[in-house]
Scaffold this motif. Structure first.
Motif, short mmCIF file in Angstrom:
data_model
loop_
_atom_site.label_atom_id
_atom_site.label_comp_id
_atom_site.label_asym_id
_atom_site.label_seq_id
_atom_site.Cartn_x
_atom_site.Cartn_y
_atom_site.Cartn_z
N PHE A 1 30.21 0.62 49.55
CA PHE A 1 29.16 -0.24 49.01
C PHE A 1 28.57 0.34 47.72
N VAL A 2 28.24 1.63 47.76
CA VAL A 2 27.64 2.27 46.59
C VAL A 2 28.61 2.24 45.40
N GLY A 3 29.88 2.60 45.64
CA GLY A 3 30.86 2.62 44.56
C GLY A 3 31.11 1.24 43.98
N THR A 4 31.20 0.23 44.87
CA THR A 4 31.48 -1.13 44.39
C THR A 4 30.31 -1.70 43.61
N VAL A 5 29.09 -1.53 44.11
CA VAL A 5 27.91 -2.08 43.44
C VAL A 5 27.70 -1.42 42.07
N ILE A 6 27.78 -0.08 42.03
CA ILE A 6 27.62 0.61 40.74
C ILE A 6 28.73 0.20 39.78
N GLY A 7 29.95 0.07 40.29
CA GLY A 7 31.07 -0.34 39.45
C GLY A 7 30.88 -1.74 38.89
N MET A 8 30.37 -2.67 39.71
CA MET A 8 30.12 -4.03 39.22
C MET A 8 29.02 -4.03 38.16
N GLY A 9 28.01 -3.18 38.36
CA GLY A 9 26.97 -3.06 37.33
C GLY A 9 27.51 -2.51 36.03
N LEU A 10 28.41 -1.51 36.14
CA LEU A 10 29.05 -0.94 34.94
C LEU A 10 29.93 -1.98 34.27
N GLY A 11 30.66 -2.77 35.07
CA GLY A 11 31.51 -3.83 34.51
C GLY A 11 30.69 -4.87 33.76
N TRP A 12 29.52 -5.22 34.32
CA TRP A 12 28.63 -6.17 33.64
C TRP A 12 28.17 -5.60 32.29
N THR A 13 27.83 -4.30 32.27
CA THR A 13 27.40 -3.65 31.03
C THR A 13 28.52 -3.63 30.00
N LEU A 14 29.73 -3.33 30.45
CA LEU A 14 30.88 -3.31 29.54
C LEU A 14 31.18 -4.69 28.99
N SER A 15 30.96 -5.73 29.80
CA SER A 15 31.17 -7.10 29.33
C SER A 15 30.20 -7.44 28.22
N ARG A 16 28.94 -7.03 28.37
CA ARG A 16 27.96 -7.26 27.31
C ARG A 16 28.32 -6.46 26.06
N GLY A 17 28.83 -5.26 26.27
CA GLY A 17 29.28 -4.46 25.14
C GLY A 17 30.45 -5.09 24.41
N PHE A 18 31.34 -5.76 25.17
CA PHE A 18 32.48 -6.46 24.58
C PHE A 18 32.01 -7.56 23.63
N ILE A 19 30.93 -8.26 24.01
CA ILE A 19 30.38 -9.31 23.15
C ILE A 19 29.82 -8.71 21.87
N MET A 20 29.10 -7.58 22.00
CA MET A 20 28.50 -6.95 20.83
C MET A 20 29.55 -6.42 19.86
N VAL A 21 30.63 -5.87 20.41
CA VAL A 21 31.70 -5.32 19.55
C VAL A 21 32.32 -6.42 18.70
N GLN A 22 32.46 -7.63 19.27
CA GLN A 22 33.08 -8.74 18.53
C GLN A 22 32.22 -9.19 17.35
N SER A 23 30.92 -8.91 17.40
CA SER A 23 30.07 -9.28 16.28
C SER A 23 30.29 -8.38 15.06
N PHE A 24 30.90 -7.22 15.27
CA PHE A 24 31.16 -6.29 14.16
C PHE A 24 32.64 -6.27 13.76
N TRP A 25 33.53 -6.39 14.73
CA TRP A 25 34.97 -6.38 14.46
C TRP A 25 35.63 -7.56 15.16
N GLN A 26 36.61 -8.14 14.48
CA GLN A 26 37.37 -9.23 15.08
C GLN A 26 38.53 -8.62 15.87
N ILE A 27 38.28 -8.38 17.15
CA ILE A 27 39.28 -7.75 18.00
C ILE A 27 40.18 -8.77 18.69
N VAL A 28 39.85 -10.07 18.54
CA VAL A 28 40.65 -11.13 19.15
C VAL A 28 41.40 -11.85 18.03
N PRO A 29 42.73 -11.72 17.94
CA PRO A 29 43.49 -12.42 16.88
C PRO A 29 43.45 -13.93 17.10
#
Length: 404
Positions: A324-352
């Protein structure tokens, strides 16, 4: 009381190896579940991005005729089914050529009303340069792909050529000079690279028809209305008109690619579940080591009258806590990385955009995806905990009491 003491010994044991093994299991689950969340959010986000681009441009429903019609031709047949929750807007589409500094390319002129409508509000949010104003009949809004291809900027003038075949087989071209009022990011590569929005009066002047429209675009207050209204409109209009929803438009614009992405989403899910499976083996190994290092304690509990169910739940609860602890923390980290993915696209066009047909992808974190990841990860880990738990139940009292 036994449970509290057991967990205290389990997590705060002086044996460093026992304290280290649950941390390794939790870390592996964090990496696995965060990878799943990030992958699912990106794939779901692709679907959402394409859908929003299509709906912003064409609406939820589009009615087109087999020949040039007028707005009254269509509204007169479906006026009984119209209600205040429906917003519609006429449009006139014309295939033409854009000519600028000796270069030319095929484009699609999309004549829309100059007055604000519900469609206009959606498109105004996609303006990246210039202003959104089509009151001037020579003003045009172009996609960022057209602007990049011809190096056009707000204020630049270009020519539109509309070929027309005469009855004798000769061509009579209609010319019109337009200027760039604004540049739009329409959210879809096919729109950005071809579409030019103009005043519908300008489009009508090009074909010399004062009331012509290609069709009507409808926006629904609730998406649950789409299928019902499509059936009603199809029944009322008959075979002379074609009624399409946004899903059928996606299929026409992007062929089978959109369906392929949906299938890849489930394929990626099962591939990344292998990481969860590997993490589950870590949890199982950690519990096995725990049982081996605490044989004496388990047997003492049996001597004191602990039931097999109590020991079973005790060991299984340890595995559940780690999972439970590993899954919940991992899902929280995944959510944070998803938000980071959006921010990165505002500076670099990483999607052709020429490959994925979009310039940016919205990371859409859906509750259904999160719930599926959580349930599957937890279930796999709990199943992997059954073997060490069963071994704990089968321990001999003699072997445990003699163990030092």
């Amino acid at each position: 009381m036994f449970s509290v003491l057991w967990f205290k010994r389990f997590f705060l044991s002086q044996h460093r190896f026992i304290r280290f093994t649950p941390l390794v299991s939790i870390l592996s689950l964090i990496l696995a579940s965060s990878s799943l969340v990030l992958a699912m959010s990106v794939y779901s986000g692709y679907e959402t991005t394409v859908k929003e681009a299509i709906v912003n441009m064409t609406g939820h429903l589009v009615i087109t005729g087999r020949k040039i019609s007028t707005q009254q031709d269509i509204i007169g047949k479906i006026k009984e089914d119209l209600d205040p929750t429906l917003s519609y807007s006429p449009f006139l589409s014309l295939k033409s050529l854009l000519v600028y500094k000796g270069r030319l390319s095929g484009v699609l002129l999309d004549g829309i009303p100059s007055k604000k409508s519900q469609h206009r509000v959606s498109l105004e949010n996609r303006l990246i340069k210039g202003t959104f104003n089509l009151t001037d009949e020579k003003a045009a809004l172009i996609g960022r792909g057209v602007a990049k291809k011809f190096n056009l900027n707000p204020g630049d003038y270009f020519h539109i050529v509309l070929p027309k075949m005469n009855p004798d087989g000769s061509f009579q071209n209609k010319h019109q000079q337009l200027y760039v009022e604004g540049i739009l990011d329409m959210g879809f590569y096919g729109f950005n690279s071809r579409y030019i929005l103009i005043n519908i009066k300008t489009a009508r002047n090009l074909i010399r028809h004062p009331a012509a429209i290609t069709g009507l675009r409808f926006l629904m207050y609730k998406e649950s209305q789409i299928e019902m209204m499509r059936a009603k409109f199809t029944n009322k209009l008959g075979s002379d008109y074609k009624v399409r929803d946004w899903q059928s438009i996606i299929k026409n614009v992007n062929s089978g690619y959109f369906e392929a992405v949906r299938k890849e989403k489930f394929l990626i899910f099962f591939i990344l579940m292998v990481l969860v499976l590997a993490s589950a083996f870590n949890v199982s190994s950690h519990l096995s080591i725990t049982v081996l290092n605490q044989i004496r304690e388990i047997c003492i509990l049996k001597v004191m009258g602990a039931s097999p169910f109590f020991i079973f739940s005790l060991i299984l609860t340890q595995g559940f806590i780690v999972s439970f602890v590993g899954t919940v923390i991992g899902m929280g980290l995944g959510w944070t990385l998803s938000r980071g993915f959006i921010m990165v696209q505002s500076f670099w066009q990483i999607v052709p955009s020429d490959v994925y047909k979009v310039n940016t992808i919205i990371a859409d974190i859906r509750f259904s995806d999160m719930l599926l990841i959580f349930v599957c990860a937890l279930l796999i880990c709990l199943i992997s905990c059954l073997l060490p738990t069963w071994r704990a139940l089968k321990l001999s009292l003699r072997e445990g009491l003699l163990c030092e």
